[in-house]
Design an enzyme around this catalytic site. Sequence first.
Site, PDB file in Angstrom:
ATOM      1  N   ARG A   1      12.396  13.282 -22.144  1.00  0.00           N
ATOM      2  CA  ARG A   1      12.219  12.381 -20.982  1.00  0.00           C
ATOM      3  C   ARG A   1      10.902  11.625 -21.103  1.00  0.00           C
ATOM      4  O   ARG A   1       9.912  12.169 -21.591  1.00  0.00           O
ATOM      5  CB  ARG A   1      12.128  13.185 -19.671  1.00  0.00           C
ATOM      6  CG  ARG A   1      13.330  14.020 -19.369  1.00  0.00           C
ATOM      7  CD  ARG A   1      13.030  14.975 -18.216  1.00  0.00           C
ATOM      8  NE  ARG A   1      13.927  16.106 -18.286  1.00  0.00           N
ATOM      9  CZ  ARG A   1      14.753  16.485 -17.293  1.00  0.00           C
ATOM     10  NH1 ARG A   1      14.755  15.827 -16.152  1.00  0.00           N
ATOM     11  NH2 ARG A   1      15.561  17.495 -17.447  1.00  0.00           N
TER      12      ARG A   1
ATOM     13  N   SER B   1     -17.682 -15.113  10.987  1.00  0.00           N
ATOM     14  CA  SER B   1     -16.373 -14.479  11.047  1.00  0.00           C
ATOM     15  C   SER B   1     -15.503 -15.126   9.977  1.00  0.00           C
ATOM     16  O   SER B   1     -15.276 -16.333   9.996  1.00  0.00           O
ATOM     17  CB  SER B   1     -15.766 -14.666  12.435  1.00  0.00           C
ATOM     18  OG  SER B   1     -14.517 -14.026  12.486  1.00  0.00           O
TER      19      SER B   1
ATOM     20  N   CYS C   1     -11.579 -12.381  11.017  1.00  0.00           N
ATOM     21  CA  CYS C   1     -10.588 -12.602  12.066  1.00  0.00           C
ATOM     22  C   CYS C   1      -9.308 -13.229  11.533  1.00  0.00           C
ATOM     23  O   CYS C   1      -8.474 -13.690  12.289  1.00  0.00           O
ATOM     24  CB  CYS C   1     -11.162 -13.418  13.211  1.00  0.00           C
ATOM     25  SG  CYS C   1     -11.594 -15.097  12.744  1.00  0.00           S
TER      26      CYS C   1
ATOM     27  N   TYR D   1     -17.107  -5.743  11.150  1.00  0.00           N
ATOM     28  CA  TYR D   1     -15.913  -5.439  11.941  1.00  0.00           C
ATOM     29  C   TYR D   1     -14.734  -6.265  11.445  1.00  0.00           C
ATOM     30  O   TYR D   1     -14.913  -7.272  10.768  1.00  0.00           O
ATOM     31  CB  TYR D   1     -16.140  -5.702  13.439  1.00  0.00           C
ATOM     32  CG  TYR D   1     -16.281  -7.161  13.788  1.00  0.00           C
ATOM     33  CD1 TYR D   1     -15.164  -7.950  14.058  1.00  0.00           C
ATOM     34  CD2 TYR D   1     -17.530  -7.762  13.842  1.00  0.00           C
ATOM     35  CE1 TYR D   1     -15.285  -9.294  14.352  1.00  0.00           C
ATOM     36  CE2 TYR D   1     -17.662  -9.107  14.137  1.00  0.00           C
ATOM     37  CZ  TYR D   1     -16.541  -9.875  14.392  1.00  0.00           C
ATOM     38  OH  TYR D   1     -16.658 -11.201  14.674  1.00  0.00           O
TER      39      TYR D   1
END
Lengths: 897, 897
Positions: free
Chosen positions: B91, B781, B849, B869
Amino acid sequence: MPKYVYDFTEGNKDQKDLLGGKGANLAEMTNMGIPVPPGFTVTTEACKYYLHHGSVPDELADQVTAALSQIEKNTGKGFGDADNPLLLSVRSGAKFSMPGMMDTVLNIGLNNETIDGLVALTGNERFAWDSYRRLIHMFGDTVLGVDGELFEDVMDAEKDAKGATNDLALDAKDLKRVTEKYKAIVAEQTGEPFPDDPRTQVDLAIKSVFDSWNTDRAILYRRQERIPGDLGTAVNVQAMVFGNMGGDSYTGVAFTRDPASGAQGAYGDWLADAQGEDVVAGIRNAQPLVELQSADQAAYDDLIDIMARLEGHYRDLCDIEFTIERGKLWMLQTRVGKRTAGAAFVMAGHMVDEGLIDMDEALSRVNGAQLTQLMFPHFDASAARGAALTTGIAASPGAAVGRIVFDSDTAEEWADNGETVILVRRETTPDDLKGMVAANGILTTRGGKTSHAAVVARGMGKTCVCGAEELELNLAARTLKAPDGSVFNQGDLVSIDGTSGTVFAGEVPVQDSPVVQYFEGKVAVDHDPLVSAVHRLLTHADEKRRLRVRANADTPDDAQRARRFGAEGIGLCRTEHMFLGDRRQLVENLILADGDEGRMAALDALRPMQKGDYLEILEAMDGLPVIVRLLDPPLHEFLPDYTELEVEWALARAKGARLDDDRARVFDAVHRMHEQNPMLGLRGVRLGLVIEGLYEMQVKALSEAAAELIKAGKSPRPEVMIPLTATVQEFEIMHDRSEKVFAEVEAEYGVTLDIPVGTMIEVPRAALTAGEIAEQAEFFSFGTNDLTQMTWAFSRDDVEGEFFGRYIELGIFGVSPFESIDPAGVGRLVKIATDDGKAANTDLEVGVCGEHGGDPASIHFFDAAGVDYVSCSPFRVPVARLEAGRAALGEGGSDTR
Amino acid sequence: MPKYVYDFTEGNKDQKDLLGGKGANLAEMTNMGIPVPPGFTVTTEACKYYLHHGSVPDELADQVTAALSQIEKNTGKGFGDADNPLLLSVRSGAKFSMPGMMDTVLNIGLNNETIDGLVALTGNERFAWDSYRRLIHMFGDTVLGVDGELFEDVMDAEKDAKGATNDLALDAKDLKRVTEKYKAIVAEQTGEPFPDDPRTQVDLAIKSVFDSWNTDRAILYRRQERIPGDLGTAVNVQAMVFGNMGGDSYTGVAFTRDPASGAQGAYGDWLADAQGEDVVAGIRNAQPLVELQSADQAAYDDLIDIMARLEGHYRDLCDIEFTIERGKLWMLQTRVGKRTAGAAFVMAGHMVDEGLIDMDEALSRVNGAQLTQLMFPHFDASAARGAALTTGIAASPGAAVGRIVFDSDTAEEWADNGETVILVRRETTPDDLKGMVAANGILTTRGGKTSHAAVVARGMGKTCVCGAEELELNLAARTLKAPDGSVFNQGDLVSIDGTSGTVFAGEVPVQDSPVVQYFEGKVAVDHDPLVSAVHRLLTHADEKRRLRVRANADTPDDAQRARRFGAEGIGLCRTEHMFLGDRRQLVENLILADGDEGRMAALDALRPMQKGDYLEILEAMDGLPVIVRLLDPPLHEFLPDYTELEVEWALARAKGARLDDDRARVFDAVHRMHEQNPMLGLRGVRLGLVIEGLYEMQVKALSEAAAELIKAGKSPRPEVMIPLTATVQEFEIMHDRSEKVFAEVEAEYGVTLDIPVGTMIEVPRAALTAGEIAEQAEFFSFGTNDLTQMTWAFSRDDVEGEFFGRYIELGIFGVSPFESIDPAGVGRLVKIATDDGKAANTDLEVGVCGEHGGDPASIHFFDAAGVDYVSCSPFRVPVARLEAGRAALGEGGSDTR
């Protein structure tokens, strides 16, 4: 203790940061022993302190007092002395001269007491009162912020009262009255009497210069020119001397050699009994410098001697201002003088011959913008017989005369018949290329400096005026209507000036550029001093430069021209135009093909044509590399316009008609291919991957052309360039497919091909992943046009009308990033990709083939970034050679704007 | 001497690079003393050598010989021994399991001599011949490249001859004949007899596994999954054991706990007298594991004991294969088992309670994709009463039932009346937002996974099926026609499955997600084991994570929901939708305003409305930051479509009519604003700079809202975000203007405002010049949607249809860069901007964002890049919290795909 005040004896010409340009040069002359009216400079540091704290540094007052005493000592006059008054000028003097800043306040030190001293000293009462009223006007306006028109009104009223139109009609008494009225205006407007105290006058003037650093206009100018906002300005305070003290006083401006032609020998103008402004303003006819001999031989000899010393000292053309006050020569200013483009070259050559500078220095004294100017034909302005009709945007310099045609077919047809034509269009499209090639100049009524017409015309070195919006173009009627109501028909003569944007009716005589004639081999190197100087400096640039120079050329004609202009290969051969014209139908077949068969048939029909194109261009550049870019633009550019088709269909339906089958298929395809943002859509290598066989056809045609030429004993050097690569996987697939084609053609023709495969770097991601791509690619070529579009997120097609103008007004751009590379953004990507690419593949060749390849400032950037070559339109090749040479000189050659 | 062969006793589970996954686990079990049929692994190094040189290393033959002897010794059988033959399986076993690679050849070692030994040994002639013919089939097909259908045909013919349909109808004699025929086929197809020599068989099988590394399918799979192409595969050679040796032999598969529910306790299926494939294939009904006790208590006890040991050893769910050959238990394979999303959470919790793993480990065992799955409602498949009508693109998961509506107004109206509706559109536009909010699900007949409908629906967590092209939408007739000819009218019920893309007629019962009900506060934390486990793991993630999580929310409802889901603020409040609907007329007035007055009037009318919007959202998020992005989209999005207007006008002209004045003004404005590439045109901060007063109006409305709330004792925390900044100058101007507005409002309201001003980083240039911008900005952002568009140069609106599909086929993308951040390109810009920004301004807050803020793999990237963030749609907030926690675990948590 910080030193904020430098007497002119304390500085030198290299202290422009601290003393400003004017102050540094005044100090330099003072220290050379040249007669300069004594004075001092308040430093830029004092200005910075003031701007930061809102008040001058404490130490300044005492330092100014000491410096003023020194002037009093040197002149033997007293500041505020009623019997022998010292008068001062106060001028700004930043590192870079800057419109919008306070310029000059003269005659500081005059008041009700010193005025009498000045009268007594000069014996010229009118002069004295004129000086006084000028002080109040200038001081009131620039220092105290009183509206200057209030003063003008007083003068006008006085003249009206005397029925005079000229200031000279007012006598001393009149001017004394004017002076009193001026003072009343100041008192009324500011709530304070005009400051009589000489020291208060000088202190306020200094602060006022500081404040003028931050006028709106100065801020805007700095933003546009990218001058740092924190440099501050220096202030020069200097004893006044007077060229208007009578017939034995003179004033003038001069150059150490002719700034227009570059010819050797001093050159200037002067006036007797006058002030500097009078010479500049041209109120009276100034006399040639040489004639000053007959007026005052001694002063003249002094002046000539000083000018020779200055030129020897600055080792360059000097521009000076002088005043002779009652037989005594004073130098008021010197600086390295501006010159015309031609003079720059001629002068640089002469100065080398004179041993003043060496060839490197000479090369640093000329630049590509000047060479460009010298390469365009120009109108003989004095002979402009036709009135100017309007002024559009100066899109591509030069002068062109021809008969108006309104479409590209007519342009070609008429040009074939030997007519010179001006192609007039609302805007141009890629379909107009043939017409633009055929035309002598291009005039559009829409679009700006980066419109299609402008960009293509500049690329071709062809005169173009864009956006002449005052002209009413009626394509249906085939007429062009000027603002004055005159109407021009097809065949009427017009002249367009691409340097100024002016459009003339009729024929204005044009003068050819001898420099271009020399490049074209039509005149010899010793044709004139200018041609010789250009030849000599370009040859030196070629020896110096590290950057190689190639050309962007799509046709054999362009390729041959590029070779004559010194191109070392073709950096970009676009294949787009090869799909237009008669072949459009085949392209339509390709796009509309239903299955593999139809597509392959269309490709098979196109291949021999492509091969023919490549044969011609490879032959023209035999022995030199030719980089062929595979098809790049969105396919729908080859199909009818989406909106026009929608209208056509709607109209057909309204009439109850239907589209025939062929038209319906076109309609479907256009619908299918319609994109919201074609610039971000199906184009470049995406086409090659989606339309099976397209790129393979192009690679095969190119390989076959090369193989045939090799068999004919030639040395073709084609290279294959993949456009719009964003990721190494795209490149890898196309590279593999190309290699398969090479092997096929090698087997068929029994030749060995060595065709490098590389990629455009025109998508930000390609630059950011250049290391990966370089492991697979043999060369990179920066497509800085697209790279700029994507990096800034604005399209060259759209931005002009809507916001570029506003952005330039707001100072967001000094120069459009499409014209000159944006070093911080696009340039950073170029640097990242060059560094990463070469680190991953030391054999990687890196070039630039966007518009920026021919832009001087950009060339310096690319040289510093480690790029190997630039490629530009044939016409810009000499400029690129020159600037590449200058770039190799290092810092000295970097002042390109 | 290089070691290419490892006996199972020599390896361990950490050697997956060298031995592959299967080999490493077989070795691990062997060394744990678990009964594994003896065998050895040929290493990936041997494979790499073979792929590079085209032949196996010289050392391999001897090493295989030695390893075979060891198996013979361990089993007491002889390879090729006619009396007591050893049979082998071969295999493949790469580090990562990979479709397209050779799987298994069983029964190696059989030939005309050993077959008799096998008959004698087993006493089962039929079994022996069946094994032999299977060897020739498998070997012929996978090793020798013979078309497998040729073998199938023989079997079919044999069965036909007997009038049978089942293989079991063939007896030993039949199978012997089949074997001979198979051999003939091999000889005919390959020109060589079937290799009788067992050693030749094993050597060829090994090479064949090596070759299968480079099948097209394997290469494509690796390209898509970004698995390096140079890993190579290992090969496992192992003694065969047989679960089909009669009634005292069994075979089965099992899990150490329930992989579907996560419940504790072993779980599996087995069959008597069968091979492994039979269990998997489901030919006979397998029996539950527990019933194995009654068949063979001793073997069952062994098995349970071994499974417990394996789970304790691997500290995770184990998936095993076993065979009991005449009472003797053999383990054939183990690996960490796959599980459902729910089981992953439940199991992780249990294992912590059992002391098997700690909470960090538990957190690393679950992921955001699983949590997402648990948050969608789903159809009760068994209850699907309506037939599937068609399958479109599964654009946003979940299950939705409702009445068909064809426009957004109707959707809103019906929803207001309490109906649940499915909004059916060709494609959606921003105008459909209200309809999408009102609808239970969205169904479109055009567009793909990144179309407007898909993106917005995913953002809302709303079920969406896109591009259901088989449905014929007739908007004029308000009908939807299915491929089966059935026609649906407005108001008819349909059910759409956004997880599979299936569309059903009528109502299919839907089951709500208990996890979402828990977030919404509708069920308690102890509602069920799943909810408890989710709560516990999310709480742990919150404790661990460095990244904060905010939400993108434009309405108070969304904001409140986000807060319930754990958002720590609003990272992106778009103001676009606030300009739609009833206010569209005001926006039209603004755009069409002739002069300052008209524009200011329009702005004055809009301001109180904007203020109202802001008041609501600031109140909903009181005490938490709310970043408001100023108007971003191209203004023409608020005007009628360019092409539609052209058609309208053309039709009017054709009828001799003319547009009324108002319409003509609209027409002019649309023409003026038409852009070739709106994505690269007048939008973002460019609008703010070109349309004087627009941004000031927005900033003023926001400041006033904040001031009012402060006066009411609230704690609003608004922040102003400038979109599409490309250069610091743009930001500087808008920042200055904002500060002026703040000062005005402070004076008017007598309050102190502290409103940070920051910018989107969504244009590559902004990222590249982030250092400069950070000196002026208080926060960044990343708008990774636009940043991806510009960095790759493709627009999200356009790419789908034309080439994304082809690109995924070609393996250029594994996953769309719009779905998951592209680390090498877009990610590099994120890193550059974060590093440069924070270096220039240590107080700079950096967030994300774009859509990627809610994507698990992207969240790990952002955590590593130092972002502060992420902000995502409210629905994705729990996923982001979970993944941020996992990211904080470091390497262990990074396996997110």
